[in-house]
Design a protein around this motif. Sequence first.
Motif, PDB file in Angstrom:
ATOM      1  N   LYS A  87     -35.513   2.968  27.925  1.00  0.00           N
ATOM      2  CA  LYS A  87     -37.324   3.140  28.833  1.00  0.00           C
ATOM      3  C   LYS A  87     -37.224   2.513  30.368  1.00  0.00           C
ATOM      4  O   LYS A  87     -38.115   2.639  30.846  1.00  0.00           O
ATOM      5  N   SER A  88     -36.200   2.190  30.794  1.00  0.00           N
ATOM      6  CA  SER A  88     -35.774   1.799  32.225  1.00  0.00           C
ATOM      7  C   SER A  88     -36.350   3.294  32.745  1.00  0.00           C
ATOM      8  O   SER A  88     -36.095   4.215  32.967  1.00  0.00           O
ATOM      9  N   MET A 136     -39.314  -0.891  35.303  1.00  0.00           N
ATOM     10  CA  MET A 136     -37.722  -1.560  34.623  1.00  0.00           C
ATOM     11  C   MET A 136     -36.699  -0.944  35.487  1.00  0.00           C
ATOM     12  O   MET A 136     -36.944  -0.301  35.115  1.00  0.00           O
ATOM     13  N   ILE A 137     -35.669  -2.680  35.656  1.00  0.00           N
ATOM     14  CA  ILE A 137     -34.932  -1.693  36.058  1.00  0.00           C
ATOM     15  C   ILE A 137     -33.701  -2.151  35.036  1.00  0.00           C
ATOM     16  O   ILE A 137     -34.050  -3.111  34.197  1.00  0.00           O
ATOM     17  N   THR A 138     -32.726  -2.071  34.820  1.00  0.00           N
ATOM     18  CA  THR A 138     -31.387  -2.187  33.988  1.00  0.00           C
ATOM     19  C   THR A 138     -30.280  -1.918  34.829  1.00  0.00           C
ATOM     20  O   THR A 138     -29.941  -0.988  35.294  1.00  0.00           O
ATOM     21  N   VAL A 139     -29.982  -3.073  34.854  1.00  0.00           N
ATOM     22  CA  VAL A 139     -27.934  -2.979  34.824  1.00  0.00           C
ATOM     23  C   VAL A 139     -26.919  -3.514  34.454  1.00  0.00           C
ATOM     24  O   VAL A 139     -27.116  -3.795  33.079  1.00  0.00           O
ATOM     25  N   ILE A 140     -26.213  -2.490  34.009  1.00  0.00           N
ATOM     26  CA  ILE A 140     -24.646  -2.472  33.126  1.00  0.00           C
ATOM     27  C   ILE A 140     -23.956  -2.989  34.033  1.00  0.00           C
ATOM     28  O   ILE A 140     -23.262  -3.150  35.639  1.00  0.00           O
ATOM     29  N   SER A 141     -23.496  -4.783  33.565  1.00  0.00           N
ATOM     30  CA  SER A 141     -22.776  -5.153  34.218  1.00  0.00           C
ATOM     31  C   SER A 141     -21.184  -5.935  34.547  1.00  0.00           C
ATOM     32  O   SER A 141     -20.999  -6.293  32.388  1.00  0.00           O
ATOM     33  N   GLY A 142     -20.886  -6.448  35.396  1.00  0.00           N
ATOM     34  CA  GLY A 142     -19.803  -7.319  34.784  1.00  0.00           C
ATOM     35  C   GLY A 142     -20.357  -8.919  35.691  1.00  0.00           C
ATOM     36  O   GLY A 142     -20.950  -8.882  35.336  1.00  0.00           O
ATOM     37  N   GLY A 143     -18.962  -9.386  36.049  1.00  0.00           N
ATOM     38  CA  GLY A 143     -19.266 -10.590  36.581  1.00  0.00           C
ATOM     39  C   GLY A 143     -19.084 -10.809  37.766  1.00  0.00           C
ATOM     40  O   GLY A 143     -20.209 -10.516  38.612  1.00  0.00           O
ATOM     41  N   THR A 144     -18.298 -11.429  38.382  1.00  0.00           N
ATOM     42  CA  THR A 144     -18.283 -11.843  39.738  1.00  0.00           C
ATOM     43  C   THR A 144     -18.145 -10.397  40.582  1.00  0.00           C
ATOM     44  O   THR A 144     -19.392 -10.878  41.894  1.00  0.00           O
ATOM     45  N   GLY A 145     -17.877  -9.594  40.047  1.00  0.00           N
ATOM     46  CA  GLY A 145     -17.920  -8.245  41.273  1.00  0.00           C
ATOM     47  C   GLY A 145     -20.293  -8.114  41.010  1.00  0.00           C
ATOM     48  O   GLY A 145     -20.112  -7.830  41.859  1.00  0.00           O
ATOM     49  N   ALA A 198     -30.582  -4.222  24.520  1.00  0.00           N
ATOM     50  CA  ALA A 198     -29.752  -2.967  25.143  1.00  0.00           C
ATOM     51  C   ALA A 198     -29.964  -1.735  25.117  1.00  0.00           C
ATOM     52  O   ALA A 198     -29.955  -1.212  26.727  1.00  0.00           O
ATOM     53  N   LEU A 199     -29.804  -1.055  24.709  1.00  0.00           N
ATOM     54  CA  LEU A 199     -30.182   0.627  24.109  1.00  0.00           C
ATOM     55  C   LEU A 199     -30.883   1.343  24.630  1.00  0.00           C
ATOM     56  O   LEU A 199     -31.927   1.954  25.797  1.00  0.00           O
TER      57      LEU A 199
END
Length: 307
Positions: free
Chosen positions: A182-183, A1-10, A176-177
């Motif tokens: 778990k990731s 399992m992979i989690t990404v903390i993301s914004g938008g365009t970048g 999300a937490l």
Amino acid sequence: MITVISGGTGSVKLVRGLAAITDDLTVISNVGDNIWLYGLYICPDIDTIVYGLAGILDEKRGWGIRGDSFNCLDQLEKSGAPSWFSLGDRDLAMHLIRTQMLKGGDTLSEITDEMRKQLGISARIIPATDDQVTTMIGTDKGKMHLQEFWVKNQARPQVKGIAFEGSETAMPNKKALHAITKSDMVIIAPANPVSSIGPTLAVKEFRHALYGKRDRVVAVSPIIGDSAVSGPAVKYMKALDLENSPAGVAKYYGKSVGNYVISGSDSAIAPSIRRLGMNVFETDILMKNKQAEIRLARYLVARFRER
Ligand code: FO1
């Protein structure tokens, strides 16, 4: 399992690369740039990820829907209404649906989940919080919403400070937490560190969750040399007294991150990042096309999943 903390365009390129190589992906989306306009709730970073994963993103602009028309915007302009935020007609449909569902009592995360399912996206996309956290820019022309600074005022005012209003009381999204906990690995996408990642890190529970597993947290530098990959990162970083470099971003992330990926061309600054207590890795981080997105995603998974 992979989690990404993301914004938008970048962020969308790496998120897309990861989605191409794993079915077990959770994207925690920035909400700081969300804005109410014309009675509609607009969530640019969530939408950029949704459109990007659905294959309908306008790649050139980095936001909105490819091939969209702007008839509504034209009519707003003709009617003398504010038209500084370019909402496309098809994009507007999303904001209409979202706002109607919000008014009907659904949460932002329920609505986002519904939207991604309808567009056939298998990755989970979770807004960092269902509460309002708003990125406000303090400038020489007064305090304004990030979109007013960036779009309406074309980033011209001098930036004096940045605040994530609501972040102290916002409830983090539990799913999300849970995903972070778990990731196998948590990736901080190469996005504007202050305006795209900052609002999520401003919610203390996210910071604590990342401290708890920093060995498995990897940030990809959004800066190569002294040029930001996208957005007005430089202005915001300067306002926070941070050096405009991959090391400046690493300093901003601090104890939340145990691993940091920089461009091979930035080798010389690796020692200054190691001194912050991070492992540093070097590879090609510029994602010029889909192959490069997948290549970087594969690199990250190969390096960090089993750590
Ligand atoms: N960015 C602009 O520079 N000009 C716009 O008129 C504009 C409209 C817009 C509409 C919907 C949307 O989802 C994003 C939009 N953006 C626009 C991008 C947005 O301002 C920012 O780049 C993000 O909020 C920062 O991630």
